[in-house]
Write an enzyme that holds these catalytic residues in place. Sequence first.
Site, short mmCIF file in Angstrom:
data_model
loop_
_atom_site.label_atom_id
_atom_site.label_comp_id
_atom_site.label_asym_id
_atom_site.label_seq_id
_atom_site.Cartn_x
_atom_site.Cartn_y
_atom_site.Cartn_z
N THR A 227 0.90 -1.11 0.02
CA THR A 227 -0.05 -0.01 0.04
C THR A 227 0.69 1.21 -0.04
O THR A 227 0.50 2.35 -0.08
CB THR A 227 -1.06 -0.05 1.29
OG1 THR A 227 -0.33 -0.23 2.30
CG2 THR A 227 -2.13 -0.67 0.87
N GLU B 39 -23.51 -4.42 4.34
CA GLU B 39 -22.66 -3.10 5.27
C GLU B 39 -23.80 -2.10 5.50
O GLU B 39 -23.90 -1.64 6.63
CB GLU B 39 -21.47 -2.66 4.24
CG GLU B 39 -20.41 -3.64 4.20
CD GLU B 39 -19.95 -4.34 5.35
OE1 GLU B 39 -20.19 -3.66 6.81
OE2 GLU B 39 -19.67 -5.51 5.49
N LYS C 12 3.77 1.83 2.20
CA LYS C 12 4.15 2.24 3.55
C LYS C 12 5.73 2.82 3.51
O LYS C 12 6.29 3.65 3.95
CB LYS C 12 4.19 1.13 4.48
CG LYS C 12 2.77 1.04 4.95
CD LYS C 12 2.66 -0.25 5.87
CE LYS C 12 3.27 -1.56 5.27
NZ LYS C 12 2.43 -2.19 4.21
P1 ADP Z 1 4.60 -1.45 1.40
O1 ADP Z 1 5.99 -0.97 2.05
O2 ADP Z 1 3.34 -0.91 1.96
O3 ADP Z 1 4.42 -3.03 1.29
P2 ADP Z 1 5.74 -0.31 -1.08
O4 ADP Z 1 6.02 1.37 -0.46
O5 ADP Z 1 7.17 -1.11 -1.02
O6 ADP Z 1 4.79 -0.99 -0.07
O7 ADP Z 1 5.21 -0.23 -2.46
C1 ADP Z 1 5.77 -0.87 -3.41
C2 ADP Z 1 5.68 -0.20 -4.87
O8 ADP Z 1 4.43 0.20 -5.23
C3 ADP Z 1 6.13 1.30 -4.54
O9 ADP Z 1 7.35 1.45 -4.80
C4 ADP Z 1 5.42 2.06 -5.40
O10 ADP Z 1 5.90 1.78 -6.78
C5 ADP Z 1 4.16 1.40 -5.58
N1 ADP Z 1 3.11 1.89 -4.78
C6 ADP Z 1 2.69 1.47 -3.54
N2 ADP Z 1 1.83 2.52 -2.85
C7 ADP Z 1 1.66 3.46 -3.73
C8 ADP Z 1 0.84 4.64 -3.56
N3 ADP Z 1 0.04 5.04 -2.46
N4 ADP Z 1 1.46 5.69 -4.57
C9 ADP Z 1 2.11 5.44 -5.72
N5 ADP Z 1 2.72 4.14 -5.81
C10 ADP Z 1 2.59 3.06 -4.88
ZN ZN Z 2 -21.47 -7.99 8.73
#
Ligand code: ADP
Ligand code: ZN
Length: 614
Positions: free
Chosen positions: A199, A418, A201
Amino acid sequence: MEKHQKFSLWYVLLGIWIVLILQNALMGAFAVKVIPYSQFLKLLKEGRIAEVAITADKIQGKMKNGPEGTVVPFKTIRVDPEISTLLDQYNVTFKGEIESTFLPTLLSWVVPTALFFGVWFFLMRRMMGQQQGFMTLGKNKAKIYMESDLNITFDDVAGVEEAKQELVEVVEFLKRPERYSELGGKLPKGVLLVGPPGTGKTLLAKAVAGESGVPFFSLSGSEFVEMFVGLGAARVRDLFVQAKQKAPCIIFIDELDALGKARGIGMVGGHDEREQTLNQLLVEMDGFDPTAGVILMAATNRPEILDQALLRPGRFDRQILVDRPDKQGREAILKVHLKNIKTVKNLDAGKIAAMTPGMVGADLANLVNEAALLAVRKNKKKVGMPEFEEAVERLVAGLEKKNRLINPKEREIVAYHEMGHAIVALSLPGTDPVKKISIIPRGIAALGYTLQVPTEDRFLLKKTELLNRIATLLGGRAAEALVFGDISTGAHNDLARATDIARSMIKEYGMSEKLGQVYFAREKRNRFLNLMPEGPEAYSESTAELIDTEIKKIIEHEYEKALTLLKEKQDILDKGASILLEKEKIDAEEIKALMGISDKDEKDVQKSRETATE
Ligand code: ADP
Ligand code: ZN
Ligand code: MG
């Protein structure tokens, strides 16, 4: 690691072999022919002995070898003590000698030893060069990124607006830590990013560093857990020392759960190394002063297994939810990634977002890449909608199980379910106000959820309130039955929770007229005693039966209540469900507008005590 050690063992063996060869050669160069004494006497008689040196037990000398008269050194063990008369007789020059043991000893011992150590030292040097070596083991592996390396800003992270807003303050602080310390304001020491994988992070943490332009120490929780006990702890210590020197800066621990798993669960004896490392982290967190300008950030997708001590005030006291993006969010994320590829002019990111419910940022980045690859394969100059449609199909097949991309019929059921919860909750007094309804699939069990936030902390609950809570929990199933004339398995968690409340009402709170004010539950045992086998219940069979029928009666009654309520408000139910299907999410304002509730009696809601109904 293991392979490498075997490799260097071979080096050592090779070294020993070389030394032995060298020693042999060395001795060979100084070779002296050893002959028996009888042969010496024979040679003496033949006049072939040139000169000798005599020690107490040896005769060394030179003999003429063969007719050409080459002179060869020889040596023999002296047998006859009266040798001098004999030598005199054959006219050989001779001298006495005190044997020197120094040079031979030097040659046979010191030189090989020195050689051996030389080789060994050389090999060790090489090994140290390859691994980090023993001297640097406690040192840190943290990668330090500077702003210029990172080049990631908040613009690169989309669809997680709430999380971004919370992090803006952290950026402000890092830019001007002195302003905060002047005012005496306290900033959180630790910020924990919580959310499903992919997502964004890690990306958010980097964006914070990029925005504030401070050094960024990044390392993963698993990098702390080392082979040797105590090393991880040393690493933590070293990390904080380095960070303090570079303040203001960010320490980012990715995958905190690898390190911060609750202590003392599971394994007998526990995992010593991890525990020590975690303890050291806690100590360091307590020890540093946030005004110094060091901010600790961490990310996890499994907050539930973290050690409670990590979440205490003064440690990771700010938790930021980085949730799966809704349709709008997905559109924004797509736009970020679409910038990197060449697309046709009128490409509709909104349409792609609508095709990808349940996908997270990482999935969407992957999707864009996949579409671009498809375009290349088709020899197209620009990526268009057909490529995206095909890419979605490909990815969905792979992601279906993982992310529960639900099919349209299922989404409809979930939407009504929901809305059912929400309408019942909003219609009955004593239930917590609804803050958000979502049908974005999350986790393994929940297909959607209704978020309720208590207006105040409650310690006492009235009977009517408990009953209304049960009705709210049953509202989901009631809506399904009302609209589709059929029910689904989606309500099992609701049923379990409703039944739990009903059982507690009867067994613990004495809220049943039939059973009266009697406490039937067994005393709750502590964790260790709980391991003992269950004993018999503290009441009779007939009471057990009565409890069961009373629970059933409560549940049935509340279900009817929910059903009647929803029948009255079916138009709102329909409207709400269609909004949910369109936008995947409804917030508090929209729900209230839908229900025709004014919000003058709503107070500021407290965030930490949210309860979600699935
Ligand atoms: P997490 O650490 O939450 O598992 P990552 O930050 O490693 O996820 O995300 C992996 C890749 O996915 C990032 O390098 C980016 O390219 C893409 N990505 C994930 N979330 C986003 C977002 N909210 N906006 C843009 N790109 C994203
Ligand atoms: Zn329910
Ligand atoms: Mg990550």
